[in-house]
Design a protein around this motif. Structure first.
Motif, PDB file in Angstrom:
ATOM      1  N   PRO A  75       0.824  -1.220   0.000  1.00  0.00           N
ATOM      2  CA  PRO A  75       0.000   0.000   0.000  1.00  0.00           C
ATOM      3  C   PRO A  75       0.855   1.266   0.000  1.00  0.00           C
ATOM      4  CG  PRO A  75       0.053  -0.984   2.185  1.00  0.00           C
ATOM      5  CD  PRO A  75       0.792  -1.930   1.272  1.00  0.00           C
ATOM      6  N   LYS A  76       0.227   2.370  -0.362  1.00  0.00           N
ATOM      7  CA  LYS A  76       0.924   3.660  -0.250  1.00  0.00           C
ATOM      8  C   LYS A  76       0.903   4.080   1.219  1.00  0.00           C
ATOM      9  CE  LYS A  76      -0.058   5.414  -4.838  1.00  0.00           C
ATOM     10  NZ  LYS A  76      -0.432   6.598  -5.626  1.00  0.00           N
ATOM     11  N   THR A  77       1.835   4.925   1.594  1.00  0.00           N
ATOM     12  CA  THR A  77       1.862   5.384   2.987  1.00  0.00           C
ATOM     13  C   THR A  77       1.111   6.707   3.067  1.00  0.00           C
ATOM     14  OG1 THR A  77       4.129   4.620   2.868  1.00  0.00           O
ATOM     15  CG2 THR A  77       3.442   5.627   4.939  1.00  0.00           C
ATOM     16  N   VAL A 103     -11.097   3.184   0.824  1.00  0.00           N
ATOM     17  CA  VAL A 103     -11.098   4.662   0.790  1.00  0.00           C
ATOM     18  C   VAL A 103     -10.648   5.117  -0.606  1.00  0.00           C
ATOM     19  CG1 VAL A 103     -10.057   6.763   1.755  1.00  0.00           C
ATOM     20  CG2 VAL A 103     -10.597   4.821   3.258  1.00  0.00           C
ATOM     21  N   TRP A 104      -9.550   4.494  -1.101  1.00  0.00           N
ATOM     22  CA  TRP A 104      -9.075   4.852  -2.442  1.00  0.00           C
ATOM     23  C   TRP A 104     -10.149   4.569  -3.496  1.00  0.00           C
ATOM     24  CZ3 TRP A 104      -8.184   1.129  -6.387  1.00  0.00           C
ATOM     25  CH2 TRP A 104      -7.789   1.704  -7.608  1.00  0.00           C
ATOM     26  N   LYS A 105     -10.830   3.392  -3.390  1.00  0.00           N
ATOM     27  CA  LYS A 105     -11.841   3.043  -4.409  1.00  0.00           C
ATOM     28  C   LYS A 105     -12.940   4.114  -4.446  1.00  0.00           C
ATOM     29  CE  LYS A 105     -11.425  -1.896  -4.673  1.00  0.00           C
ATOM     30  NZ  LYS A 105     -11.493  -2.913  -3.649  1.00  0.00           N
ATOM     31  N   HIS A 107     -12.703   7.282  -3.526  1.00  0.00           N
ATOM     32  CA  HIS A 107     -12.162   8.514  -4.130  1.00  0.00           C
ATOM     33  C   HIS A 107     -12.028   8.351  -5.648  1.00  0.00           C
ATOM     34  CE1 HIS A 107     -10.828  11.169  -0.753  1.00  0.00           C
ATOM     35  NE2 HIS A 107     -11.050  10.061  -0.076  1.00  0.00           N
ATOM     36  N   ARG A 108     -11.536   7.197  -6.065  1.00  0.00           N
ATOM     37  CA  ARG A 108     -11.319   6.980  -7.505  1.00  0.00           C
ATOM     38  C   ARG A 108     -12.670   6.955  -8.233  1.00  0.00           C
ATOM     39  NH1 ARG A 108      -6.373   5.791 -11.016  1.00  0.00           N
ATOM     40  NH2 ARG A 108      -7.371   5.134 -12.911  1.00  0.00           N
ATOM     41  N   ASN A 109     -13.699   6.311  -7.611  1.00  0.00           N
ATOM     42  CA  ASN A 109     -15.023   6.277  -8.244  1.00  0.00           C
ATOM     43  C   ASN A 109     -15.594   7.677  -8.431  1.00  0.00           C
ATOM     44  OD1 ASN A 109     -15.092   3.558  -8.498  1.00  0.00           O
ATOM     45  ND2 ASN A 109     -16.243   3.190  -6.592  1.00  0.00           N
ATOM     46  N   ARG A 346       6.046   6.719  -2.341  1.00  0.00           N
ATOM     47  CA  ARG A 346       6.463   5.538  -1.575  1.00  0.00           C
ATOM     48  C   ARG A 346       5.327   4.553  -1.286  1.00  0.00           C
ATOM     49  NH1 ARG A 346       8.576   6.674   4.511  1.00  0.00           N
ATOM     50  NH2 ARG A 346       7.438   4.996   5.480  1.00  0.00           N
ATOM     51  N   ARG A 347       5.654   3.290  -1.390  1.00  0.00           N
ATOM     52  CA  ARG A 347       4.811   2.197  -0.915  1.00  0.00           C
ATOM     53  C   ARG A 347       5.505   1.612   0.292  1.00  0.00           C
ATOM     54  NH1 ARG A 347       3.214   4.213  -5.830  1.00  0.00           N
ATOM     55  NH2 ARG A 347       1.571   2.951  -6.747  1.00  0.00           N
ATOM     56  N   GLU A 348       4.777   0.807   1.105  1.00  0.00           N
ATOM     57  CA  GLU A 348       5.490   0.035   2.124  1.00  0.00           C
ATOM     58  C   GLU A 348       4.857  -1.333   2.273  1.00  0.00           C
ATOM     59  OE1 GLU A 348       5.297   2.751   5.479  1.00  0.00           O
ATOM     60  OE2 GLU A 348       3.492   1.753   6.183  1.00  0.00           O
ATOM     61  N   SER A 411      -3.654  -0.590 -11.315  1.00  0.00           N
ATOM     62  CA  SER A 411      -4.923   0.111 -11.046  1.00  0.00           C
ATOM     63  C   SER A 411      -4.692   1.551 -10.586  1.00  0.00           C
ATOM     64  CB  SER A 411      -5.718  -0.649  -9.987  1.00  0.00           C
ATOM     65  OG  SER A 411      -4.926  -0.788  -8.822  1.00  0.00           O
ATOM     66  N   ARG A 412      -3.444   1.856 -10.167  1.00  0.00           N
ATOM     67  CA  ARG A 412      -3.176   3.222  -9.689  1.00  0.00           C
ATOM     68  C   ARG A 412      -2.625   4.109 -10.797  1.00  0.00           C
ATOM     69  NH1 ARG A 412      -3.685   3.452  -3.921  1.00  0.00           N
ATOM     70  NH2 ARG A 412      -3.840   5.661  -4.402  1.00  0.00           N
ATOM     71  N   ILE A 413      -2.796   3.671 -12.032  1.00  0.00           N
ATOM     72  CA  ILE A 413      -2.257   4.470 -13.139  1.00  0.00           C
ATOM     73  C   ILE A 413      -2.840   5.890 -13.120  1.00  0.00           C
ATOM     74  CG2 ILE A 413      -3.965   3.830 -14.906  1.00  0.00           C
ATOM     75  CD1 ILE A 413      -1.380   3.404 -16.733  1.00  0.00           C
ATOM     76  N   CYS A 414      -2.077   6.825 -13.610  1.00  0.00           N
ATOM     77  CA  CYS A 414      -2.461   8.247 -13.565  1.00  0.00           C
ATOM     78  C   CYS A 414      -3.864   8.480 -14.124  1.00  0.00           C
ATOM     79  CB  CYS A 414      -1.455   9.042 -14.387  1.00  0.00           C
ATOM     80  SG  CYS A 414      -1.827  10.784 -14.515  1.00  0.00           S
ATOM     81  N   LEU A 415      -4.665   9.226 -13.366  1.00  0.00           N
ATOM     82  CA  LEU A 415      -6.006   9.563 -13.859  1.00  0.00           C
ATOM     83  C   LEU A 415      -5.950  10.693 -14.887  1.00  0.00           C
ATOM     84  CD1 LEU A 415      -8.535   9.764 -10.878  1.00  0.00           C
ATOM     85  CD2 LEU A 415      -8.894   8.665 -13.075  1.00  0.00           C
TER      86      LEU A 415
HETATM   87  C1  HEM Z   1       3.005  14.663 -17.638  1.00  0.00           C
HETATM   88  C2  HEM Z   1       2.065  14.762 -16.695  1.00  0.00           C
HETATM   89  C3  HEM Z   1       1.818  13.726 -15.639  1.00  0.00           C
HETATM   90  C4  HEM Z   1       2.619  12.714 -15.208  1.00  0.00           C
HETATM   91  C5  HEM Z   1       4.017  12.361 -15.671  1.00  0.00           C
HETATM   92  C6  HEM Z   1       1.885  11.989 -14.196  1.00  0.00           C
HETATM   93  C7  HEM Z   1       2.365  10.861 -13.547  1.00  0.00           C
HETATM   94  C8  HEM Z   1       1.636  10.116 -12.640  1.00  0.00           C
HETATM   95  C9  HEM Z   1       2.098   8.895 -12.049  1.00  0.00           C
HETATM   96  C10 HEM Z   1       3.453   8.254 -12.293  1.00  0.00           C
HETATM   97  C11 HEM Z   1       1.111   8.440 -11.248  1.00  0.00           C
HETATM   98  C12 HEM Z   1       1.115   7.138 -10.450  1.00  0.00           C
HETATM   99  C13 HEM Z   1       1.438   7.406  -9.012  1.00  0.00           C
HETATM  100  C14 HEM Z   1       1.569   6.137  -8.199  1.00  0.00           C
HETATM  101  O1  HEM Z   1       1.420   5.027  -8.689  1.00  0.00           O
HETATM  102  O2  HEM Z   1       1.868   6.295  -7.020  1.00  0.00           O
HETATM  103  C15 HEM Z   1       0.031   9.391 -11.306  1.00  0.00           C
HETATM  104  C16 HEM Z   1      -1.141   9.285 -10.605  1.00  0.00           C
HETATM  105  C17 HEM Z   1      -2.138  10.238 -10.630  1.00  0.00           C
HETATM  106  N1  HEM Z   1      -2.170  11.372 -11.425  1.00  0.00           N
HETATM  107 FE1  HEM Z   1      -0.812  11.913 -12.782  1.00  0.00          FE
HETATM  108  N2  HEM Z   1       0.669  12.582 -14.024  1.00  0.00           N
HETATM  109  C18 HEM Z   1       0.576  13.646 -14.883  1.00  0.00           C
HETATM  110  C19 HEM Z   1      -0.491  14.503 -15.022  1.00  0.00           C
HETATM  111  C20 HEM Z   1      -1.618  14.479 -14.254  1.00  0.00           C
HETATM  112  C21 HEM Z   1      -2.702  15.426 -14.335  1.00  0.00           C
HETATM  113  C22 HEM Z   1      -2.785  16.569 -15.339  1.00  0.00           C
HETATM  114  C23 HEM Z   1      -3.599  15.090 -13.364  1.00  0.00           C
HETATM  115  C24 HEM Z   1      -4.900  15.741 -12.998  1.00  0.00           C
HETATM  116  C25 HEM Z   1      -5.354  16.877 -13.445  1.00  0.00           C
HETATM  117  C26 HEM Z   1      -3.107  13.897 -12.705  1.00  0.00           C
HETATM  118  C27 HEM Z   1      -3.761  13.227 -11.698  1.00  0.00           C
HETATM  119  C28 HEM Z   1      -3.328  12.046 -11.144  1.00  0.00           C
HETATM  120  C29 HEM Z   1      -4.086  11.328 -10.145  1.00  0.00           C
HETATM  121  C30 HEM Z   1      -5.427  11.745  -9.555  1.00  0.00           C
HETATM  122  C31 HEM Z   1      -3.338  10.178  -9.823  1.00  0.00           C
HETATM  123  C32 HEM Z   1      -3.685   9.110  -8.793  1.00  0.00           C
HETATM  124  C33 HEM Z   1      -4.367   7.906  -9.406  1.00  0.00           C
HETATM  125  C34 HEM Z   1      -4.690   6.854  -8.356  1.00  0.00           C
HETATM  126  O3  HEM Z   1      -3.896   6.621  -7.445  1.00  0.00           O
HETATM  127  O4  HEM Z   1      -5.757   6.263  -8.467  1.00  0.00           O
HETATM  128  N3  HEM Z   1      -1.903  13.569 -13.263  1.00  0.00           N
HETATM  129  N4  HEM Z   1       0.367  10.392 -12.181  1.00  0.00           N
END
Ligand code: HEM
Length: 473
Positions: A75-77, A103-105, A107-109, A346-348, A411-415
């Motif tokens: 999990p993330k810390t 909690v994450w689910k 927020h993500r939903n 960070r994860r732990e 599943s935690r890929i950037c939104l």
């Molecule tokens: C070049 C631009 C961006 C990069 C390189 C990037 C990169 C990332 C990465 C690597 C993660 C994964 C974090 C993890 O696994 O701990 C992440 C998650 C996230 N990013 Fe981005 N991001 C970018 C732009 C954005 C933008 C523009 C937004 C919103 C307006 C955003 C919102 C989020 C959110 C909400 C998460 C969390 C997803 C989750 O845990 O469910 N990101 N991002």
């Protein structure tokens, strides 16, 4: 806690001193990779002592895949656990980026639908504003890092909660400066290296808390206003005709009794969207402009494609963006070579984990080094070379998808990945159609791009002056 846990004794040690020197001399992830490369390329894993704990740093794909797929085991810390009572925990709280499990689910939903239909008009209009700023300094060097930060802040303010920071036209207005002061204060490295000092009277952060209160006042006001518009059906109309901003979409989604969300939780998400989307996209745009300025052949090829696909249009539609195949490859290669997030948060371990001949006790912090994976010769041929053709579909499909981790994975890929990619394409199309970009002959970057430190995850950049010369079409 300086004593090495038994199970980590055979993990090679990475230099704490080099890391601290890199942070305080504003060096980028390329510098860290230099002193970690030998160990990480050979072993895939190293340990480093930092802020009172032994961390695992990894570029190993097996471990990386495990972290992505077994989110309960890694999990993330939470910020409150890592830095109890800190300014950072106070401002960002619990949000979609830093939370786990149910909690994450929830927020993500709530956040997910907001990223489904993105406000193209905001990207387009801000690009036009950018051109107006550049027009005033035609053919003179202009500092691009700051300019891109102004652009991405304006885009985020409008797209996330319908508020125009107007940073491109008025960089000194009170909301811009307060926002910048708050984020700069939260990023101060000393509080991450020695978190305990935050509790000493001399390092008291009362002033910063007052600034956060000002930004929170803005967020709270907007949340209240939009909640009210839900009662009058105004919000439903906006949702139906796709003109709602991300905050409105979240408020609407939180109507579902399965995913309730308090105003405070929504506010934490606004704060984290601003953090996640601001510096990251600004770094991406700055580094790609450097690439285009220093590789005239790439710039020419990208521009030819833009002119061919867009015809007379200034900015691309979503369909046209798909057709910009070469630009998309250049964007991807730029994000590989200069990943804006150089290390995942960070994860732990949640229980004892055996990895090869090592043992991670519960609560062992783990960092996935994206910069290292992107620059490892184990995964990429000539990793330091800029070769957009790596991303031609046939090459891209053959490759292990976990070696390009710009937006994370699982599943935690950037939104916000599409949000950022669209913003980059729109901005670049407008800029390249109108301007020739070049690097001044006396640039500090003439031999290589000098990256910098923003915080433990986001890549910074040293000031970068570029020249934009108007094209005669
Ligand atoms: C070049 C631009 C961006 C990069 C390189 C990037 C990169 C990332 C990465 C690597 C993660 C994964 C974090 C993890 O696994 O701990 C992440 C998650 C996230 N990013 Fe981005 N991001 C970018 C732009 C954005 C933008 C523009 C937004 C919103 C307006 C955003 C919102 C989020 C959110 C909400 C998460 C969390 C997803 C989750 O845990 O469910 N990101 N991002």
């Amino acid at each position: 806690k300086v004593r090495v846990p038994e199970g980590l004794k055979n993990v090679p040690t990475l230099s704490f001193v080099s890391l601290v020197l890199a942070i305080f001399s504003d060096k980028g992830p390329d510098n860290r990779w230099e002193f970690m490369r030998k160990i990480l390329e050979k072993e895939g894993i190293g340990k480093i002592w930092f802020s009172g704990e032994w961390f695992i740093v990894t570029t190993d794909l097996e471990l990386t895949k495990d972290v992505f797929s077994k989110t309960d085991l890694y999990p993330k810390t939470s910020l409150e656990e890592s830095y109890p009572g800190s300014l950072t925990a106070y401002y960002y709280g619990t949000n979609v980026v830093i939370s786990n499990g149910d909690v994450w689910k929830r927020h993500r939903n709530v956040a997910n639908p907001a990223f489904k239909s993105l406000p193209m008009h905001v990207f387009n209009e801000t690009a036009v504003k950018l051109l107006k700023v550049i027009e005033k300094v035609d053919n003179e060097p202009i500092e691009v890092k700051d300019l891109m930060h102004r652009l991405t802040l304006d885009v985020l303010g409008r797209a996330v909660f319908g508020f125009d920071f107007n940073n491109l036209e008025d960089p000194t207005n009170i909301y811009v400066t307060t926002y910048q002061e708050v984020t700069a204060e939260c990023d101060k490295p000393i509080y991450f290296i020695m978190p305990f000092i935050e509790y000493l009277p001399y390092f008291d952060r009362t002033e910063a808390r007052k600034k956060i209160a000002k930004i929170n006042e803005l967020y709270n006001g907007l949340i209240e206003e939009k909640r009210k518009s839900m009662e009058t059906e105004e919000l439903s109309k906006k949702i139906n005709n796709n003109t709602a901003d991300l905050l409105e979409c979240m408020i609407y989604a939180s109507k579902d009794p399965k995913n309730p969300m308090s105003n405070e939780e929504i506010r934490y998400n606004l704060a984290i969207f601003m953090l996640a989307g601001h510096d990251t996209t600004a770094t991406a745009l700055s580094t790609i402009l450097y690439v285009l300025a220093t590789r005239k052949d790439v710039q020419r090829k990208v521009r030819d494609e833009i002119l061919r696909v867009l015809g007379d249009d200034l900015t691309p539609t979503i369909d046209q963006q798909r057709e910009l195949k070469y630009l998309n490859m250049v964007i991807k290669e730029n994000l590989r070579i200069y990943p804006p997030v150089h290390q995942l948060p960070r994860r732990e371990s949640s229980e004892t984990i055996k990895f090869r001949n090592h043992v991670f006790l519960p609560k062992t912090p783990i960092l996935i080094n994206i910069y290292g994976i992107h620059h490892s010769s184990k995964y990429w041929k000539d990793p330091e070379e800029f070769i957009p053709e790596r991303f031609e579909i046939e090459n891209d499909e053959k490759r292990d998808q976990n070696i390009w981790l710009t937006f994370g994975g699982g599943s935690r890929i950037c939104l916000g990945n599409n949000f950022s990619l669209i913003e980059q394409r729109v901005t670049l199309c407008a800029l390249l159609r109108k301007y020739e970009v070049s690097l001044p002959a006396d640039s500090i970057h003439k031999d290589k791009l000098h990256l910098g430190h923003i915080n433990g995850t986001i890549t910074g950049l040293q000031p970068l002056h570029l020249i934009f010369k108007k094209r005669t079409e």
